[in-house]
Design a protein around this motif. Structure first.
Motif: not given
Length: 86
Positions: A39-45
């Protein structure tokens, strides 16, 4: 031990065949760490990723009860009634 015909407890909930509350995530704690990192790397929830990867156990439909299942319920209720008396 003769258990048939004795007092049974009313404090027994038969939840066989019910779907579990909550959810189980594949991988346990390590899986959770990987989901947060993803989630951090793909900037998703991360909640959306958890929802997508969660596994619901059981179909939610009640299964047919057999006479043996009823005997098990009665046995458990009788044993619980004995422990309540003690």
């Amino acid at each position: 031990m003769k258990w048939t015909g004795r007092r049974q407890s009313s404090n027994v909930e038969d939840r066989r065949g019910m779907s579990p509350r909550g959810r189980t995530v594949i991988g346990g704690g390590l899986g959770l760490v990987l989901i947060i990192a993803l989630a951090i790397f793909t900037d998703t929830d991360p909640i959306r990723l958890l929802d997508a990867l969660s596994v619901e156990q059981g179909s939610g439909s009640a299964t047919a009860q057999t006479p043996q299942d009823d005997d098990v319920r009665q046995f458990v209720s009788t044993v619980l009634a004995d422990t309540e008396e003690v």
